[in-house]
Scaffold this motif. Structure first.
Motif, PDB file in Angstrom:
ATOM      1  N   VAL A  24       0.835  -1.283  -0.045  1.00  0.00           N
ATOM      2  CA  VAL A  24      -0.110   0.026   0.003  1.00  0.00           C
ATOM      3  C   VAL A  24       1.017   1.202   0.063  1.00  0.00           C
ATOM      4  O   VAL A  24       1.691   1.392   0.945  1.00  0.00           O
ATOM      5  CB  VAL A  24      -1.081  -0.166   1.332  1.00  0.00           C
ATOM      6  CG1 VAL A  24      -1.884   1.366   1.108  1.00  0.00           C
ATOM      7  CG2 VAL A  24      -1.809  -1.242   1.067  1.00  0.00           C
ATOM      8  N   VAL A  47      -4.909   4.656   5.131  1.00  0.00           N
ATOM      9  CA  VAL A  47      -5.001   3.367   6.002  1.00  0.00           C
ATOM     10  C   VAL A  47      -5.679   3.614   7.117  1.00  0.00           C
ATOM     11  O   VAL A  47      -5.148   4.846   7.693  1.00  0.00           O
ATOM     12  CB  VAL A  47      -3.645   2.827   6.104  1.00  0.00           C
ATOM     13  CG1 VAL A  47      -3.766   1.933   6.916  1.00  0.00           C
ATOM     14  CG2 VAL A  47      -3.062   2.125   4.610  1.00  0.00           C
ATOM     15  N   TYR A  48      -6.481   3.330   7.555  1.00  0.00           N
ATOM     16  CA  TYR A  48      -7.346   3.565   8.967  1.00  0.00           C
ATOM     17  C   TYR A  48      -6.622   2.598  10.170  1.00  0.00           C
ATOM     18  O   TYR A  48      -6.135   3.112  11.225  1.00  0.00           O
ATOM     19  CB  TYR A  48      -8.733   3.284   8.800  1.00  0.00           C
ATOM     20  CG  TYR A  48      -9.418   4.016  10.162  1.00  0.00           C
ATOM     21  CD1 TYR A  48      -9.848   4.934  10.433  1.00  0.00           C
ATOM     22  CD2 TYR A  48      -9.999   2.821  11.007  1.00  0.00           C
ATOM     23  CE1 TYR A  48     -10.503   5.230  11.865  1.00  0.00           C
ATOM     24  CE2 TYR A  48     -10.626   2.963  12.140  1.00  0.00           C
ATOM     25  CZ  TYR A  48     -10.716   4.493  12.416  1.00  0.00           C
ATOM     26  OH  TYR A  48     -11.473   4.717  13.616  1.00  0.00           O
ATOM     27  N   SER A  49      -6.762   1.346   9.899  1.00  0.00           N
ATOM     28  CA  SER A  49      -6.219   0.573  10.853  1.00  0.00           C
ATOM     29  C   SER A  49      -5.823  -0.789  10.140  1.00  0.00           C
ATOM     30  O   SER A  49      -6.072  -1.006   9.117  1.00  0.00           O
ATOM     31  CB  SER A  49      -7.376   0.234  11.895  1.00  0.00           C
ATOM     32  OG  SER A  49      -8.226  -0.515  11.543  1.00  0.00           O
ATOM     33  N   LEU A  50      -4.995  -1.514  11.026  1.00  0.00           N
ATOM     34  CA  LEU A  50      -4.558  -2.812  10.557  1.00  0.00           C
ATOM     35  C   LEU A  50      -4.780  -3.940  11.670  1.00  0.00           C
ATOM     36  O   LEU A  50      -4.694  -3.730  12.889  1.00  0.00           O
ATOM     37  CB  LEU A  50      -2.842  -2.763  10.273  1.00  0.00           C
ATOM     38  CG  LEU A  50      -2.370  -1.839   9.464  1.00  0.00           C
ATOM     39  CD1 LEU A  50      -0.794  -1.747   9.502  1.00  0.00           C
ATOM     40  CD2 LEU A  50      -2.811  -1.938   7.807  1.00  0.00           C
ATOM     41  N   SER A  51      -4.953  -5.335  11.197  1.00  0.00           N
ATOM     42  CA  SER A  51      -5.055  -6.282  12.070  1.00  0.00           C
ATOM     43  C   SER A  51      -4.462  -7.257  11.113  1.00  0.00           C
ATOM     44  O   SER A  51      -5.076  -8.353  10.473  1.00  0.00           O
ATOM     45  CB  SER A  51      -6.519  -6.655  12.350  1.00  0.00           C
ATOM     46  OG  SER A  51      -6.540  -7.669  13.152  1.00  0.00           O
ATOM     47  N   LEU A  52      -3.159  -7.608  11.401  1.00  0.00           N
ATOM     48  CA  LEU A  52      -2.350  -8.480  10.588  1.00  0.00           C
ATOM     49  C   LEU A  52      -2.436  -9.833  10.772  1.00  0.00           C
ATOM     50  O   LEU A  52      -2.327 -10.784   9.769  1.00  0.00           O
ATOM     51  CB  LEU A  52      -0.815  -7.960  10.584  1.00  0.00           C
ATOM     52  CG  LEU A  52      -0.546  -6.514  10.038  1.00  0.00           C
ATOM     53  CD1 LEU A  52       0.908  -6.157  10.007  1.00  0.00           C
ATOM     54  CD2 LEU A  52      -0.934  -6.271   8.716  1.00  0.00           C
ATOM     55  N   VAL A  53      -2.629 -10.241  12.043  1.00  0.00           N
ATOM     56  CA  VAL A  53      -2.755 -11.481  12.264  1.00  0.00           C
ATOM     57  C   VAL A  53      -4.164 -12.099  11.658  1.00  0.00           C
ATOM     58  O   VAL A  53      -4.246 -13.248  11.409  1.00  0.00           O
ATOM     59  CB  VAL A  53      -2.594 -11.798  13.885  1.00  0.00           C
ATOM     60  CG1 VAL A  53      -2.977 -13.202  14.208  1.00  0.00           C
ATOM     61  CG2 VAL A  53      -1.107 -11.685  14.164  1.00  0.00           C
ATOM     62  N   HIS A  55      -5.061 -10.801   9.062  1.00  0.00           N
ATOM     63  CA  HIS A  55      -4.949 -10.358   7.552  1.00  0.00           C
ATOM     64  C   HIS A  55      -5.933  -9.494   6.940  1.00  0.00           C
ATOM     65  O   HIS A  55      -6.586  -9.450   6.040  1.00  0.00           O
ATOM     66  CB  HIS A  55      -5.206 -11.852   6.638  1.00  0.00           C
ATOM     67  CG  HIS A  55      -4.096 -12.743   6.921  1.00  0.00           C
ATOM     68  ND1 HIS A  55      -2.986 -13.138   6.353  1.00  0.00           N
ATOM     69  CD2 HIS A  55      -4.017 -13.738   7.833  1.00  0.00           C
ATOM     70  CE1 HIS A  55      -2.324 -13.912   6.783  1.00  0.00           C
ATOM     71  NE2 HIS A  55      -3.278 -14.560   7.907  1.00  0.00           N
TER      72      HIS A  55
END
Lengths: 64, 64
Positions: A24, A47-53, A55
């Motif tokens: 991104v 990009v507002y937020s991420l929750s990578l675990v 995905h």
């Protein structure tokens, strides 16, 4: 692989806009998404937020 | 696991600020990072770009 799905936040709902996102990058008044297959998409959002675990990438649209 | 390392963009250089980041959430005038070990860090910055296959999150500091 550690790609994620990108969701656009819309009226308390989240709309899947691209799967398997790798990068991104900011571009103009939005962001360019590129997935692991090389598909690209430009979205007027940030990009507002991420929750990578999980995905997940959440993008907040730029309102006109 | 699909966590990533968070880097703060500083003067053309990138400073590693947290490893194994799971979630990034907006909070006040910055973002809260939480890693897979439950460690938390608040940074006055926003997400600039992502390179997930490389396990990298780049954060741009909010200048005062």
């Amino acid at each position: 692989m550690c790609e994620a799905n990108a969701y656009l936040i819309e009226n308390n709902d989240n709309k899947l806009i691209m799967e398997a996102v790798d990068t991104v990058e900011p571009e103009g008044d939005g962001v360019r998404l590129v997935n692991i297959f090389g598909d690209q998409k430009f979205i007027k959002a940030s990009v507002y937020s991420l929750s990578l675990v999980d995905h997940k990438i959440f993008l907040k649209p730029h309102n006109p």
